[in-house]
Motif scaffolding. Structure first.
Motif, PDB file in Angstrom:
ATOM      1  N   ALA A  33       0.843  -1.445   0.289  1.00 11.64           N
ATOM      2  CA  ALA A  33       0.047   0.308   0.118  1.00 11.64           C
ATOM      3  C   ALA A  33       0.854   1.317   0.233  1.00 11.64           C
ATOM      4  CB  ALA A  33      -0.858  -0.615   1.567  1.00 11.64           C
ATOM      5  N   ARG A  34       0.015   2.417  -0.329  1.00 10.07           N
ATOM      6  CA  ARG A  34       1.473   3.496  -0.088  1.00 10.07           C
ATOM      7  C   ARG A  34       0.707   4.206   1.217  1.00 10.07           C
ATOM      8  NH1 ARG A  34      -0.863   8.430  -4.147  1.00 10.07           N
ATOM      9  NH2 ARG A  34      -0.929   6.975  -5.298  1.00 10.07           N
ATOM     10  N   SER A  35       2.328   4.845   1.134  1.00  9.98           N
ATOM     11  CA  SER A  35       2.240   5.352   2.303  1.00  9.98           C
ATOM     12  C   SER A  35       1.530   7.022   2.832  1.00  9.98           C
ATOM     13  CB  SER A  35       3.848   5.178   2.886  1.00  9.98           C
ATOM     14  OG  SER A  35       4.130   5.908   4.129  1.00  9.98           O
ATOM     15  N   LYS A  36       1.413   7.176   3.820  1.00  8.82           N
ATOM     16  CA  LYS A  36       0.239   8.703   4.873  1.00  8.82           C
ATOM     17  C   LYS A  36       1.262   8.652   5.307  1.00  8.82           C
ATOM     18  CE  LYS A  36      -3.877   6.520   3.751  1.00  8.82           C
ATOM     19  NZ  LYS A  36      -4.826   5.533   4.824  1.00  8.82           N
ATOM     20  N   ASP A  37       2.973   8.771   5.734  1.00  9.09           N
ATOM     21  CA  ASP A  37       3.212   9.277   6.565  1.00  9.09           C
ATOM     22  C   ASP A  37       3.685  11.188   5.795  1.00  9.09           C
ATOM     23  OD1 ASP A  37       5.000   8.849   8.972  1.00  9.09           O
ATOM     24  OD2 ASP A  37       6.600   9.023   8.078  1.00  9.09           O
ATOM     25  N   PHE A  38       4.564  11.340   7.156  1.00  5.72           N
ATOM     26  CA  PHE A  38       4.953  13.041   6.848  1.00  5.72           C
ATOM     27  C   PHE A  38       6.654  12.883   5.772  1.00  5.72           C
ATOM     28  CE2 PHE A  38       9.153  15.441   7.753  1.00  5.72           C
ATOM     29  CZ  PHE A  38       8.038  16.325   7.577  1.00  5.72           C
ATOM     30  N   SER A  39       6.901  11.515   6.394  1.00  9.10           N
ATOM     31  CA  SER A  39       8.192  11.773   5.274  1.00  9.10           C
ATOM     32  C   SER A  39       8.345  11.576   3.160  1.00  9.10           C
ATOM     33  CB  SER A  39       9.278  10.681   5.263  1.00  9.10           C
ATOM     34  OG  SER A  39       8.729   9.083   5.993  1.00  9.10           O
ATOM     35  N   THR A  40       7.733  10.165   3.164  1.00  7.01           N
ATOM     36  CA  THR A  40       6.447   9.849   1.668  1.00  7.01           C
ATOM     37  C   THR A  40       5.805  10.864   1.306  1.00  7.01           C
ATOM     38  OG1 THR A  40       6.177   8.023   3.224  1.00  7.01           O
ATOM     39  CG2 THR A  40       5.606   7.680   0.874  1.00  7.01           C
ATOM     40  N   TRP A  41       4.948  11.949   1.983  1.00  4.12           N
ATOM     41  CA  TRP A  41       4.624  12.724   1.735  1.00  4.12           C
ATOM     42  C   TRP A  41       5.323  13.986   1.330  1.00  4.12           C
ATOM     43  CZ3 TRP A  41       3.896  17.830   4.766  1.00  4.12           C
ATOM     44  CH2 TRP A  41       3.217  18.932   3.825  1.00  4.12           C
ATOM     45  N   ILE A  42       5.915  14.358   1.656  1.00  5.15           N
ATOM     46  CA  ILE A  42       7.158  14.851   1.472  1.00  5.15           C
ATOM     47  C   ILE A  42       7.684  14.693  -0.090  1.00  5.15           C
ATOM     48  CG2 ILE A  42       9.923  15.889   1.975  1.00  5.15           C
ATOM     49  CD1 ILE A  42       7.949  17.351   3.443  1.00  5.15           C
ATOM     50  N   GLN A  43       8.483  13.268   0.116  1.00  8.03           N
ATOM     51  CA  GLN A  43       9.208  13.005  -1.472  1.00  8.03           C
ATOM     52  C   GLN A  43       8.106  12.722  -2.102  1.00  8.03           C
ATOM     53  OE1 GLN A  43      10.341   9.218   0.822  1.00  8.03           O
ATOM     54  NE2 GLN A  43      12.193  10.172   2.003  1.00  8.03           N
ATOM     55  N   ASN A  44       6.843  12.566  -1.818  1.00  9.67           N
ATOM     56  CA  ASN A  44       5.860  12.374  -3.444  1.00  9.67           C
ATOM     57  C   ASN A  44       5.891  13.531  -3.377  1.00  9.67           C
ATOM     58  OD1 ASN A  44       6.232   9.348  -2.795  1.00  9.67           O
ATOM     59  ND2 ASN A  44       3.711   9.790  -2.748  1.00  9.67           N
ATOM     60  N   GLY A  45       5.479  14.718  -3.033  1.00  8.88           N
ATOM     61  CA  GLY A  45       5.125  16.215  -3.238  1.00  8.88           C
ATOM     62  C   GLY A  45       6.911  16.257  -4.820  1.00  8.88           C
ATOM     63  N   LEU A  46       7.571  16.299  -3.884  1.00  8.62           N
ATOM     64  CA  LEU A  46       8.745  16.717  -4.555  1.00  8.62           C
ATOM     65  C   LEU A  46       8.701  15.838  -5.772  1.00  8.62           C
ATOM     66  CD1 LEU A  46      11.975  17.160  -2.114  1.00  8.62           C
ATOM     67  CD2 LEU A  46      11.706  18.829  -3.316  1.00  8.62           C
ATOM     68  N   ILE A  47       9.152  14.436  -6.401  1.00  6.59           N
ATOM     69  CA  ILE A  47       8.689  13.642  -6.951  1.00  6.59           C
ATOM     70  C   ILE A  47       8.242  14.314  -8.678  1.00  6.59           C
ATOM     71  CG2 ILE A  47       8.528  11.807  -8.316  1.00  6.59           C
ATOM     72  CD1 ILE A  47       9.563  10.427  -5.580  1.00  6.59           C
ATOM     73  N   LEU A  48       6.643  14.905  -7.810  1.00  4.37           N
ATOM     74  CA  LEU A  48       5.852  15.151  -7.990  1.00  4.37           C
ATOM     75  C   LEU A  48       6.229  16.988  -8.975  1.00  4.37           C
ATOM     76  CD1 LEU A  48       2.401  14.827 -10.035  1.00  4.37           C
ATOM     77  CD2 LEU A  48       1.843  16.435  -7.618  1.00  4.37           C
ATOM     78  N   ASP A  49       6.441  17.401  -7.860  1.00  4.35           N
ATOM     79  CA  ASP A  49       6.703  18.571  -8.262  1.00  4.35           C
ATOM     80  C   ASP A  49       7.551  18.626  -9.638  1.00  4.35           C
ATOM     81  OD1 ASP A  49       5.732  21.285  -7.843  1.00  4.35           O
ATOM     82  OD2 ASP A  49       7.691  22.295  -7.664  1.00  4.35           O
ATOM     83  N   VAL A  50       8.479  17.949  -9.492  1.00  5.01           N
ATOM     84  CA  VAL A  50       9.900  18.162 -10.517  1.00  5.01           C
ATOM     85  C   VAL A  50       8.956  17.039 -12.324  1.00  5.01           C
ATOM     86  CG1 VAL A  50      11.803  16.458 -11.014  1.00  5.01           C
ATOM     87  CG2 VAL A  50      11.670  17.390  -9.035  1.00  5.01           C
ATOM     88  N   VAL A  51       8.261  16.981 -12.529  1.00  9.09           N
ATOM     89  CA  VAL A  51       7.360  15.357 -13.559  1.00  9.09           C
ATOM     90  C   VAL A  51       6.752  16.969 -13.521  1.00  9.09           C
ATOM     91  CG1 VAL A  51       6.326  14.681 -14.083  1.00  9.09           C
ATOM     92  CG2 VAL A  51       7.783  13.684 -12.388  1.00  9.09           C
ATOM     93  N   LEU A  52       6.124  18.070 -12.450  1.00  7.70           N
ATOM     94  CA  LEU A  52       5.068  19.254 -13.986  1.00  7.70           C
ATOM     95  C   LEU A  52       6.316  20.305 -13.547  1.00  7.70           C
ATOM     96  CD1 LEU A  52       2.721  19.618 -10.677  1.00  7.70           C
ATOM     97  CD2 LEU A  52       2.235  19.105 -12.522  1.00  7.70           C
TER      98      LEU A  52
END
Lengths: 238, 166
Positions: A33-52
């Motif tokens: 499953a996908r993590s809802k933790d703070f660190s994953t949230w930060i990392q996913n946010g960064l990855i998504l932003d780099v892609v955008l």
């Protein structure tokens, strides 16, 4: 119920309670499953932003090609592209730094301190960098609008400039309330937890110092007693 | 470094899932939250399973990861209804066998949930018969500090239990 009965009740409740027993397959599903933790949230946010940002940079290259005859636009667009690339480089660096949040070999206190340090050092910088994606998107949209409508960038009067600047500012501030509330929440949780751990650390230290001083006092007192008794014995005997 | 395959990892977590359940029961008020936290802890255990490296007992490591996750995970604020059970269903025979009533168990959980997250973590380890050294290692504090904390938490619990029974 007395406080001493706690362990008895706890053991009994947890041994025999009707909580679900998950199979290996269930655990495997949880693991995927996908993590809802703070660190994953930060990392996913960064990855998504780099892609955008990557997508928007591509859009600007398309605009540069479409509007290649306008030198002023080309310079502006190249400027945006260079800034965009620099922001991506920073974001990738922060993404690398965020890996420290994934350390699982540290204690609870160590984990809280790591998260808190990261939050204080990088959170606003990351949010600032991510916030700049919105104006990039708005600006690209505005340029495409002008190209489709007029076949060129036509910003003629002050009103257009004011509207565009306003749109850019609003788009930048758009995510600010969420950013602030999330920062506030995580900061509060981590700070409270750390304060709770450290608060009594000083007490523990004081007790340790007190016990040490007590031992020294006993030693000094005992030595003096022995010496005193020895002196007394010597005086009596002599 | 001890490498653990996915199969071994899943078997170990399944075997020791009681640890995760206990942490979930301690930190979550309803079944959905407990399941979410269980899932999150499993993910974190998987993410860190290679860093485990066998330097500590598996259960100690599991407690450390589980508590780290439980303390910092953002949870939705939910208002618990007075009639709602605060813990998994308890079979009726426990009441007779252990000489404690359902009210006692409810009171224990209520009293625990009035504690802060760190206090909950420490009292969980204490109730689990972990030694002061192990608690100190998991929490990252000194042994003396653990002693001070437990004494204080017990006092808080006593106060909470009295308040609840009134």
């Amino acid at each position: 119920m007395e406080i001493d009965d706690l362990k008895k009740v706890w053991t009994k409740v947890n041994r025999d309670s009707g909580q679900p027993v998950y199979s290996v397959e269930d655990i495997a599903d949880f693991r995927k499953a996908r993590s809802k933790d703070f660190s994953t949230w930060i990392q996913n946010g960064l990855i998504l932003d780099v892609v955008l940002k990557g997508i928007f940079i591509t859009a600007y290259f398309i605009l540069i090609y479409l509007l290649r005859e306008s030198t002023a636009f080309m310079l502006t667009a190249f400027g945006i592209v260079i800034i965009g690339i620099m922001l991506i480089v920073f974001e990738l660096r922060y993404l690398k730094n965020s890996k420290q949040l994934d350390r699982k070999d540290i204690s609870v206190q160590g984990g809280i301190k790591t998260k808190l340090t990261f939050l204080k050092s990088y959170y606003y910088r990351i949010q600032f960098l991510q916030g700049l994606t919105n104006p990039m998107f708005v600006a690209a949209g505005v340029f495409f609008y002008y190209f489709v409508t007029y076949g060129e960038i036509r910003i003629e009067d002050l009103e257009d400039v004011v509207i565009i600047v306003l749109l850019l500012v609003i788009s930048f501030l758009f995510t600010l309330p969420t950013t602030l509330s999330l920062y506030g929440y995580h900061y509060r949780v981590l700070k409270t937890a750390l304060a709770s751990l450290e608060d009594e650390e000083s007490w523990a230290g004081a007790i340790k110092r007190y016990n040490k001083q007590k031992k020294i006092l006993y030693l000094v007192f005992g030595s003096m007693l022995i010496i005193g008794l020895a002196v007394l014995a010597w005086l009596i005997l002599s | 470094m001890v490498k653990i395959s996915e199969k071994e990892f899943l078997e170990q977590v399944t075997l020791h899932q009681n640890i995760i359940h206990k942490v979930c029961n301690m930190f979550c008020q309803d079944e959905d939250d407990r399941r979410d936290l269980f899932q999150e802890i499993t993910i974190k255990l998987w993410m860190g399973h290679q860093s485990f490296a066998g330097q500590a007992a598996l259960t100690t490591w599991m407690y450390r990861v589980a508590l780290n996750t439980a303390i910092t995970l953002k949870r939705k604020k939910k208002k618990i209804q007075e009639t709602q059970s605060l813990h998994p269903n308890i079979p009726a025979y426990i009441e007779e066998e252990a000489g404690v009533t359902q009210q006692d168990i409810d009171a224990l959980y209520k009293a625990i949930r009035h504690l802060g997250s760190i206090d909950r973590a420490i009292i969980l380890l204490y109730l689990e018969e972990k030694s002061y050294e192990e608690i100190a290692e998991i929490m990252g504090i000194t042994r003396t500090h653990v002693g001070v904390k437990i004494t204080r938490i017990k006092k808080k619990l006593e106060k909470n239990l009295k308040h609840i029974s009134e």
